[in-house]
Design an enzyme around this catalytic site. Structure first.
Site, PDB file in Angstrom:
ATOM      1  N   ILE A  13       0.842  -1.204   0.000  1.00 57.87           N
ATOM      2  CA  ILE A  13       0.000   0.000   0.000  1.00 57.87           C
ATOM      3  C   ILE A  13       0.878   1.255   0.000  1.00 57.87           C
ATOM      4  CG2 ILE A  13      -1.796   1.267   1.259  1.00 57.87           C
ATOM      5  CD1 ILE A  13      -2.587  -1.516   2.498  1.00 57.87           C
ATOM      6  N   ASP A  34      11.763   3.334   5.233  1.00 60.13           N
ATOM      7  CA  ASP A  34      11.413   1.905   5.191  1.00 60.13           C
ATOM      8  C   ASP A  34      12.648   1.070   5.544  1.00 60.13           C
ATOM      9  OD1 ASP A  34       8.927   0.295   3.431  1.00 60.13           O
ATOM     10  OD2 ASP A  34      10.709  -0.819   4.064  1.00 60.13           O
ATOM     11  N   ASP A  60      14.831   1.649  10.502  1.00 58.56           N
ATOM     12  CA  ASP A  60      13.940   0.711  11.187  1.00 58.56           C
ATOM     13  C   ASP A  60      13.189   1.472  12.276  1.00 58.56           C
ATOM     14  OD1 ASP A  60      12.901  -1.380  12.800  1.00 58.56           O
ATOM     15  OD2 ASP A  60      14.430  -2.733  11.993  1.00 58.56           O
ATOM     16  N   ALA A  84       4.712  -1.770   8.928  1.00 58.74           N
ATOM     17  CA  ALA A  84       4.174  -2.771   9.862  1.00 58.74           C
ATOM     18  C   ALA A  84       4.539  -4.158   9.374  1.00 58.74           C
ATOM     19  CB  ALA A  84       2.652  -2.652   9.938  1.00 58.74           C
ATOM     20  N   THR A 131      -6.202  -1.203  10.364  1.00 57.15           N
ATOM     21  CA  THR A 131      -6.967  -2.241   9.668  1.00 57.15           C
ATOM     22  C   THR A 131      -8.327  -2.465  10.323  1.00 57.15           C
ATOM     23  OG1 THR A 131      -7.008  -4.638   9.328  1.00 57.15           O
ATOM     24  CG2 THR A 131      -5.624  -3.860  11.108  1.00 57.15           C
ATOM     25  N   GLU A 133      -9.331  -5.289  10.994  1.00 55.01           N
ATOM     26  CA  GLU A 133      -9.220  -6.536  11.765  1.00 55.01           C
ATOM     27  C   GLU A 133      -9.219  -6.279  13.273  1.00 55.01           C
ATOM     28  OE1 GLU A 133      -6.557  -9.433  10.078  1.00 55.01           O
ATOM     29  OE2 GLU A 133      -6.729  -8.532   8.099  1.00 55.01           O
ATOM     30  N   TYR A 156      -1.583 -10.415  14.916  1.00 54.17           N
ATOM     31  CA  TYR A 156      -1.491  -9.244  14.028  1.00 54.17           C
ATOM     32  C   TYR A 156      -2.499  -8.174  14.444  1.00 54.17           C
ATOM     33  CZ  TYR A 156      -2.561  -6.303   9.969  1.00 54.17           C
ATOM     34  OH  TYR A 156      -2.831  -5.232   9.160  1.00 54.17           O
ATOM     35  N   TYR A 213      -8.230 -22.240   2.930  1.00 51.95           N
ATOM     36  CA  TYR A 213      -8.283 -22.630   4.343  1.00 51.95           C
ATOM     37  C   TYR A 213      -9.705 -23.034   4.738  1.00 51.95           C
ATOM     38  CZ  TYR A 213      -3.795 -20.074   4.951  1.00 51.95           C
ATOM     39  OH  TYR A 213      -2.498 -19.616   4.866  1.00 51.95           O
ATOM     40  N   GLY A 289      -7.856 -19.684  14.892  1.00 50.76           N
ATOM     41  CA  GLY A 289      -8.520 -18.421  15.270  1.00 50.76           C
ATOM     42  C   GLY A 289      -9.007 -17.610  14.084  1.00 50.76           C
TER      43      GLY A 289
HETATM   44  P1  NAD Z   1       3.424  -4.695   3.532  1.00 52.23           P
HETATM   45  O1  NAD Z   1       3.771  -5.846   4.414  1.00 52.23           O
HETATM   46  O2  NAD Z   1       3.277  -4.901   2.073  1.00 52.23           O
HETATM   47  O3  NAD Z   1       4.519  -3.535   3.714  1.00 52.23           O
HETATM   48  C1  NAD Z   1       5.024  -3.157   4.959  1.00 52.23           C
HETATM   49  C2  NAD Z   1       6.218  -2.243   4.738  1.00 52.23           C
HETATM   50  O4  NAD Z   1       6.720  -1.853   6.017  1.00 52.23           O
HETATM   51  C3  NAD Z   1       7.388  -2.906   3.993  1.00 52.23           C
HETATM   52  O5  NAD Z   1       7.897  -2.033   3.014  1.00 52.23           O
HETATM   53  C4  NAD Z   1       8.414  -3.163   5.095  1.00 52.23           C
HETATM   54  O6  NAD Z   1       9.757  -3.144   4.617  1.00 52.23           O
HETATM   55  C5  NAD Z   1       8.128  -2.013   6.045  1.00 52.23           C
HETATM   56  N1  NAD Z   1       8.535  -2.344   7.423  1.00 52.23           N
HETATM   57  C6  NAD Z   1       8.219  -3.463   8.133  1.00 52.23           C
HETATM   58  N2  NAD Z   1       8.791  -3.423   9.350  1.00 52.23           N
HETATM   59  C7  NAD Z   1       9.469  -2.245   9.422  1.00 52.23           C
HETATM   60  C8  NAD Z   1      10.254  -1.621  10.422  1.00 52.23           C
HETATM   61  N3  NAD Z   1      10.479  -2.222  11.600  1.00 52.23           N
HETATM   62  N4  NAD Z   1      10.770  -0.395  10.175  1.00 52.23           N
HETATM   63  C9  NAD Z   1      10.557   0.215   8.985  1.00 52.23           C
HETATM   64  N5  NAD Z   1       9.846  -0.342   7.982  1.00 52.23           N
HETATM   65  C10 NAD Z   1       9.305  -1.555   8.201  1.00 52.23           C
HETATM   66  O7  NAD Z   1       2.113  -4.070   4.181  1.00 52.23           O
HETATM   67  P2  NAD Z   1       0.836  -3.412   3.470  1.00 52.23           P
HETATM   68  O8  NAD Z   1      -0.109  -4.485   3.102  1.00 52.23           O
HETATM   69  O9  NAD Z   1       1.277  -2.437   2.454  1.00 52.23           O
HETATM   70  O10 NAD Z   1       0.205  -2.641   4.720  1.00 52.23           O
HETATM   71  C11 NAD Z   1       0.622  -1.320   5.047  1.00 52.23           C
HETATM   72  C12 NAD Z   1      -0.154  -0.829   6.252  1.00 52.23           C
HETATM   73  O11 NAD Z   1      -1.555  -0.854   5.975  1.00 52.23           O
HETATM   74  C13 NAD Z   1       0.052  -1.687   7.499  1.00 52.23           C
HETATM   75  O12 NAD Z   1       0.119  -0.825   8.604  1.00 52.23           O
HETATM   76  C14 NAD Z   1      -1.193  -2.558   7.556  1.00 52.23           C
HETATM   77  O13 NAD Z   1      -1.502  -2.921   8.879  1.00 52.23           O
HETATM   78  C15 NAD Z   1      -2.226  -1.621   6.971  1.00 52.23           C
HETATM   79  N6  NAD Z   1      -3.357  -2.271   6.293  1.00 52.23           N
HETATM   80  C16 NAD Z   1      -3.145  -3.224   5.323  1.00 52.23           C
HETATM   81  C17 NAD Z   1      -4.230  -3.796   4.661  1.00 52.23           C
HETATM   82  C18 NAD Z   1      -4.034  -4.817   3.566  1.00 52.23           C
HETATM   83  O14 NAD Z   1      -5.015  -5.362   3.047  1.00 52.23           O
HETATM   84  N7  NAD Z   1      -2.811  -5.096   3.123  1.00 52.23           N
HETATM   85  C19 NAD Z   1      -5.527  -3.405   4.994  1.00 52.23           C
HETATM   86  C20 NAD Z   1      -5.713  -2.431   5.994  1.00 52.23           C
HETATM   87  C21 NAD Z   1      -4.619  -1.865   6.619  1.00 52.23           C
HETATM   88  P1  TYD Z   2      -5.082 -12.794   3.779  1.00 48.22           P
HETATM   89  O1  TYD Z   2      -4.818 -12.336   2.382  1.00 48.22           O
HETATM   90  O2  TYD Z   2      -3.986 -13.433   4.567  1.00 48.22           O
HETATM   91  O3  TYD Z   2      -5.695 -11.538   4.554  1.00 48.22           O
HETATM   92  P2  TYD Z   2      -6.370 -11.462   6.048  1.00 48.22           P
HETATM   93  O4  TYD Z   2      -6.195 -12.733   6.751  1.00 48.22           O
HETATM   94  O5  TYD Z   2      -5.589 -10.337   6.652  1.00 48.22           O
HETATM   95  O6  TYD Z   2      -7.811 -11.124   5.796  1.00 48.22           O
HETATM   96  O7  TYD Z   2      -6.276 -13.836   3.744  1.00 48.22           O
HETATM   97  C1  TYD Z   2      -7.546 -13.494   3.199  1.00 48.22           C
HETATM   98  C2  TYD Z   2      -8.474 -14.663   3.430  1.00 48.22           C
HETATM   99  O8  TYD Z   2      -8.018 -15.770   2.654  1.00 48.22           O
HETATM  100  C3  TYD Z   2      -8.499 -15.149   4.870  1.00 48.22           C
HETATM  101  O9  TYD Z   2      -9.838 -15.598   5.184  1.00 48.22           O
HETATM  102  C4  TYD Z   2      -7.559 -16.340   4.869  1.00 48.22           C
HETATM  103  C5  TYD Z   2      -7.737 -16.918   3.471  1.00 48.22           C
HETATM  104  N1  TYD Z   2      -6.540 -17.591   2.893  1.00 48.22           N
HETATM  105  C6  TYD Z   2      -6.681 -18.875   2.348  1.00 48.22           C
HETATM  106  O10 TYD Z   2      -7.772 -19.484   2.342  1.00 48.22           O
HETATM  107  N2  TYD Z   2      -5.559 -19.467   1.817  1.00 48.22           N
HETATM  108  C7  TYD Z   2      -4.347 -18.860   1.806  1.00 48.22           C
HETATM  109  O11 TYD Z   2      -3.344 -19.471   1.325  1.00 48.22           O
HETATM  110  C8  TYD Z   2      -4.229 -17.535   2.354  1.00 48.22           C
HETATM  111  C9  TYD Z   2      -2.918 -16.804   2.355  1.00 48.22           C
HETATM  112  C10 TYD Z   2      -5.373 -16.940   2.872  1.00 48.22           C
END
Ligand code: NAD
Ligand code: TYD
Length: 348
Positions: A13, A34, A60, A84, A131, A133, A156, A213, A289
């Site tokens: 993101i 980052d 970091d 994160a 999030t 979650e 998480y 799953y 869970g």
């Molecule tokens: P991601 O795992 O793709 O990216 C995380 C980034 O943070 C990476 O570039 C990593 O190098 C950096 N990072 C991790 N630990 C670090 C540290 N200790 N110091 C500095 N940098 C560090 O995550 P994402 O999916 O892009 O999510 C970004 C944010 O959005 C997170 O806070 C996540 O909780 C939130 N979020 C994600 C989703 C989703 O669907 N992916 C949905 C809602 C909220």
């Molecule tokens: P995920 O992309 O890990 O996001 P989150 O758990 O944060 O919502 O998973 C999305 C949904 O897909 C979740 O219900 C778990 C399921 N899932 C599978 O069924 N198989 C997989 O290999 C993964 C990674 C997720």
């Protein structure tokens, strides 16, 4: 505002957000902080890395001294915090990494902003990206609103909930000018292939089993990642201090229906016989869970700030599938090494 520090800008993101801010706001200097963990990849930002208003700092957030140094050098007026540990399955096998980065790292960042700004907070803003979650798991009915009680159930989501509480505590205790958002599941380009959608697209392409799953009837509310970036932009500029905004696309899918839809899209794009990829679907042991359903009510954001998502699911899923087919090298590079070990451990 002149300088905005975005943490986690090399991730999924974060990279879309950095690109948007660098391109839409040439008068801002955008500093991407980052650590480049397994999930961070500077290749995600190749198209903007030479922009005159872009800077990258490898650091970091667990290291307060490194943060103090960067805050002193750049004097940011705004912080948008995305860095994160973000994957639920990894949080189940290694919760401490989530405490260290998501909780302690966030408090380090709050302290860095507070130390720099003191009481001169006019025009300053600390935006914490969170999030849905944190709200726990829904039954068949209902939606998460900003008033829903926190009920995190995975390491998480517990770590994100704790970080949200610290951000609000710094608003109430120290008057730090914060704003928060809680978003549903994102999808789109540059999504690391440990998460459901890119993992399925990768495996469909490689004709590998598609691990679903449990009974596959878990439900997620999917949002196009660029719509999340546009929502963050809106909230950062127009959101009220101390407020929280839920972000979601009103786009619920049961996992099994989503995986079948991805199979059909990929069969079409790859010229495979209809139904070929669905035969790869394999039901596997459930996640411990496992939250049953997430669904967001985003009416506060829509009514108060006028945000709307730009694209519908079918278009977004197709665009995403095409992107993964056209960016095979990116996928191969991010899924070498550490990813192979993770995959082996998670899926056997
Ligand atoms: P991601 O795992 O793709 O990216 C995380 C980034 O943070 C990476 O570039 C990593 O190098 C950096 N990072 C991790 N630990 C670090 C540290 N200790 N110091 C500095 N940098 C560090 O995550 P994402 O999916 O892009 O999510 C970004 C944010 O959005 C997170 O806070 C996540 O909780 C939130 N979020 C994600 C989703 C989703 O669907 N992916 C949905 C809602 C909220
Ligand atoms: P995920 O992309 O890990 O996001 P989150 O758990 O944060 O919502 O998973 C999305 C949904 O897909 C979740 O219900 C778990 C399921 N899932 C599978 O069924 N198989 C997989 O290999 C993964 C990674 C997720």
């Amino acid at each position: 505002m002149s300088t905005i520090l975005i943490t986690g800008g090399a991730g999924f993101i974060g990279s879309h957000l950095v690109r948007r801010f660098v391109q839409h706001y040439p008068h801002y200097t955008i500093v991407n902080l980052d650590a480049l963990t397994y999930a961070g990849n500077l290749e995600n930002l190749r198209d903007v890395e030479h922009a005159p208003n872009y800077r990258f700092e490898r650091a970091d957030i667990r290291d307060p001294q490194a943060l103090a140094d960067i805050f002193n050098r750049y004097q940011p007026d705004g912080v948008i915090h995305l860095a994160a540990e973000s994957h639920v399955d990894r949080s189940i096998s290694n919760p401490m990494a989530f405490v260290e980065t998501n909780v302690i790292g966030t408090v380090n960042l709050l302290n860095a902003a507070r130390n720099l700004w003191g009481s001169a907070t006019e025009g300053k803003r600390f935006y914490h990206v969170s999030t849905d979650e944190v709200y726990g798991s829904l039954g068949e009915e209902g939606f998460f609103t900003e008033e829903t009680r926190y009920d995190p159930r995975s390491p998480y989501s517990a770590s994100k909930a704790a970080s949200d509480h610290f951000v609000r505590a710094y608003f109430h205790t120290y008057d730090l000018p914060v704003v928060l958002s809680n978003c549903s599941n994102n999808y789109g380009p540059y999504h690391f292939p440990e998460k459901l959608i890119p993992l399925m697209l990768k495996n469909i392409r490689e004709e590998k089993p598609l691990p679903v799953y449990g009974d596959g009837k878990y439900t997620r509310d999917w949002l196009w990642v660029k719509d999340h970036a546009s929502a963050i932009d809106t909230i950062f500029h127009k959101g009220r201090k101390g407020e929280t905004y839920n972000i979601g696309g009103n786009n619920e899918w049961k996992n099994i229906d989503l995986v079948e839809a991805l199979c059909d899209i990929m069969d079409g794009l790859l010229g495979r016989e209809p139904g070929a990829s669905r035969r790869l679907i394999t039901f596997v042991k459930d996640r411990p869970g496992h939250d049953r359903r997430y669904a967001i009510d985003a009416s506060k954001l829509k009514n108060e700030l006028g945000w709307q998502p730009a694209i519908q699911a079918e278009e977004g899923f197709r665009e995403t599938a095409k992107w993964y087919l056209e960016n095979e090298e990116w996928l191969l590079r991010v899924s070498s090494g550490e990813y192979q070990r993770y995959y082996e451990q998670q899926y056997g």
